[in-house]
Write a protein that holds these residues in place. Structure first.
Motif, PDB file in Angstrom:
ATOM      1  N   ARG A  74      14.898 -27.171  20.461  1.00  0.00           N
ATOM      2  CA  ARG A  74      14.438 -26.092  19.580  1.00  0.00           C
ATOM      3  C   ARG A  74      13.632 -25.068  20.370  1.00  0.00           C
ATOM      4  O   ARG A  74      13.862 -23.859  20.260  1.00  0.00           O
ATOM      5  N   ASP A  75      12.693 -25.542  21.180  1.00  0.00           N
ATOM      6  CA  ASP A  75      11.837 -24.637  21.950  1.00  0.00           C
ATOM      7  C   ASP A  75      12.625 -23.831  22.980  1.00  0.00           C
ATOM      8  O   ASP A  75      12.211 -22.743  23.371  1.00  0.00           O
ATOM      9  N   ALA A  76      13.771 -24.370  23.405  1.00  0.00           N
ATOM     10  CA  ALA A  76      14.634 -23.665  24.352  1.00  0.00           C
ATOM     11  C   ALA A  76      15.625 -22.744  23.643  1.00  0.00           C
ATOM     12  O   ALA A  76      16.474 -22.130  24.291  1.00  0.00           O
ATOM     13  N   GLY A  77      15.524 -22.646  22.312  1.00  0.00           N
ATOM     14  CA  GLY A  77      16.425 -21.784  21.555  1.00  0.00           C
ATOM     15  C   GLY A  77      17.796 -22.390  21.325  1.00  0.00           C
ATOM     16  O   GLY A  77      18.730 -21.681  20.964  1.00  0.00           O
ATOM     17  N   GLU A  78      17.922 -23.685  21.508  1.00  0.00           N
ATOM     18  CA  GLU A  78      19.198 -24.383  21.325  1.00  0.00           C
ATOM     19  C   GLU A  78      19.185 -25.089  19.964  1.00  0.00           C
ATOM     20  O   GLU A  78      19.101 -26.314  19.867  1.00  0.00           O
ATOM     21  N   SER A  79      19.275 -24.287  18.913  1.00  0.00           N
ATOM     22  CA  SER A  79      19.092 -24.823  17.560  1.00  0.00           C
ATOM     23  C   SER A  79      20.182 -25.820  17.160  1.00  0.00           C
ATOM     24  O   SER A  79      19.892 -26.812  16.493  1.00  0.00           O
ATOM     25  N   ALA A  80      21.416 -25.580  17.559  1.00  0.00           N
ATOM     26  CA  ALA A  80      22.483 -26.527  17.207  1.00  0.00           C
ATOM     27  C   ALA A  80      22.234 -27.875  17.875  1.00  0.00           C
ATOM     28  O   ALA A  80      22.358 -28.932  17.237  1.00  0.00           O
ATOM     29  N   ALA A  81      21.854 -27.861  19.143  1.00  0.00           N
ATOM     30  CA  ALA A  81      21.538 -29.106  19.843  1.00  0.00           C
ATOM     31  C   ALA A  81      20.341 -29.788  19.206  1.00  0.00           C
ATOM     32  O   ALA A  81      20.312 -31.023  19.064  1.00  0.00           O
ATOM     33  N   ALA A 119      24.172 -28.867  12.391  1.00  0.00           N
ATOM     34  CA  ALA A 119      24.390 -28.652  13.821  1.00  0.00           C
ATOM     35  C   ALA A 119      25.746 -27.993  14.056  1.00  0.00           C
ATOM     36  O   ALA A 119      25.856 -27.048  14.846  1.00  0.00           O
ATOM     37  N   PHE A 120      26.762 -28.477  13.344  1.00  0.00           N
ATOM     38  CA  PHE A 120      28.090 -27.883  13.505  1.00  0.00           C
ATOM     39  C   PHE A 120      28.118 -26.454  12.972  1.00  0.00           C
ATOM     40  O   PHE A 120      28.757 -25.587  13.580  1.00  0.00           O
ATOM     41  N   GLU A 121      27.438 -26.184  11.874  1.00  0.00           N
ATOM     42  CA  GLU A 121      27.357 -24.801  11.365  1.00  0.00           C
ATOM     43  C   GLU A 121      26.743 -23.887  12.415  1.00  0.00           C
ATOM     44  O   GLU A 121      27.248 -22.800  12.683  1.00  0.00           O
ATOM     45  N   LEU A 122      25.630 -24.325  12.977  1.00  0.00           N
ATOM     46  CA  LEU A 122      24.929 -23.509  13.969  1.00  0.00           C
ATOM     47  C   LEU A 122      25.762 -23.301  15.228  1.00  0.00           C
ATOM     48  O   LEU A 122      25.661 -22.258  15.879  1.00  0.00           O
ATOM     49  N   ALA A 123      26.584 -24.276  15.552  1.00  0.00           N
ATOM     50  CA  ALA A 123      27.446 -24.173  16.738  1.00  0.00           C
ATOM     51  C   ALA A 123      28.720 -23.386  16.455  1.00  0.00           C
ATOM     52  O   ALA A 123      29.530 -23.164  17.354  1.00  0.00           O
ATOM     53  N   GLY A 124      28.898 -22.966  15.196  1.00  0.00           N
ATOM     54  CA  GLY A 124      30.082 -22.183  14.841  1.00  0.00           C
ATOM     55  C   GLY A 124      31.319 -23.024  14.608  1.00  0.00           C
ATOM     56  O   GLY A 124      32.433 -22.504  14.617  1.00  0.00           O
ATOM     57  N   GLY A 125      31.121 -24.287  14.384  1.00  0.00           N
ATOM     58  CA  GLY A 125      32.257 -25.174  14.162  1.00  0.00           C
ATOM     59  C   GLY A 125      32.229 -25.816  12.791  1.00  0.00           C
ATOM     60  O   GLY A 125      31.408 -25.475  11.946  1.00  0.00           O
ATOM     61  N   ARG A 126      33.136 -26.729  12.607  1.00  0.00           N
ATOM     62  CA  ARG A 126      33.265 -27.435  11.329  1.00  0.00           C
ATOM     63  C   ARG A 126      32.914 -28.895  11.566  1.00  0.00           C
ATOM     64  O   ARG A 126      33.362 -29.511  12.528  1.00  0.00           O
ATOM     65  N   TYR A 127      32.112 -29.450  10.669  1.00  0.00           N
ATOM     66  CA  TYR A 127      31.739 -30.865  10.732  1.00  0.00           C
ATOM     67  C   TYR A 127      33.025 -31.683  10.656  1.00  0.00           C
ATOM     68  O   TYR A 127      33.758 -31.603   9.676  1.00  0.00           O
TER      69      TYR A 127
END
Length: 170
Positions: A74-81, A119-127
């Protein structure tokens, strides 16, 4: 506070469900942070319990480590991770589902799916899993004993509430 009957076999089934829901999101975490195995270790600890190991401090310790992985992502801006790591944390929480009739306990059951889907939404994918199809009759019976999922908890909470509605009989 009303207590909900809950035996060890049910806790193991709920934990197995939580792991199955959270596990696909590891790919998102691994892509962003390949050298960090804390969320994977958390899922392995939860899986070991689901498969018959004792419910131990190792589950809690690995959950705390995965929580730190979430915070660092989160602190690195990697919200999906980060959300993928939170799914692993939540899967560990399933092993500690309390037999209390509180809506917040539902998040121990459905939170892993909510965080993984987010996480999948944030990564632009589908669960890639259908958490409804993963829920066996034991998980459904346990869920039915609890109040509906509580409000709040952001988008992951919203997704958990949507799943809660789908899993409960109309």
């Amino acid at each position: 506070m009303t207590e909900i009957p809950l035996d060890l076999a049910e806790l193991r089934a709920v934990t197995a469900y939580a792991v199955a829901c959270a596990e696909p999101a590891l790919a998102i975490f691994d892509q962003a942070r390949p050298a960090d195995d804390r969320p994977r270790a958390a899922l392995e600890a939860a899986r070991a319990f689901a498969q018959g190991a004792k419910r131990s401090k190792a589950i809690r310790d690995s959950a705390w480590a995965a929580q730190r992985a979430y915070q660092e992502a989160r602190d690195a801006g990697e919200s999906a991770a980060g959300e993928a790591a939170r799914a692993a944390v939540a899967a560990c929480g399933a092993a500690f589902l309390h037999p209390l009739a509180k809506a917040t306990q539902v998040l121990h059951i459905l939170g892993p799916a909510g965080h993984a889907a987010y996480a999948f939404e944030l990564a632009g994918g589908r669960y890639p899993v259908d958490p409804c199809a993963l829920a066996d009759p034991i998980v459904l019976r346990v869920l039915a004993r609890y109040p509906k999922a509580p409000p709040g908890r952001g988008r992951a909470g919203e997704l958990a509430r949507e799943l809660d509605t789908l899993l409960r009989p109309a």
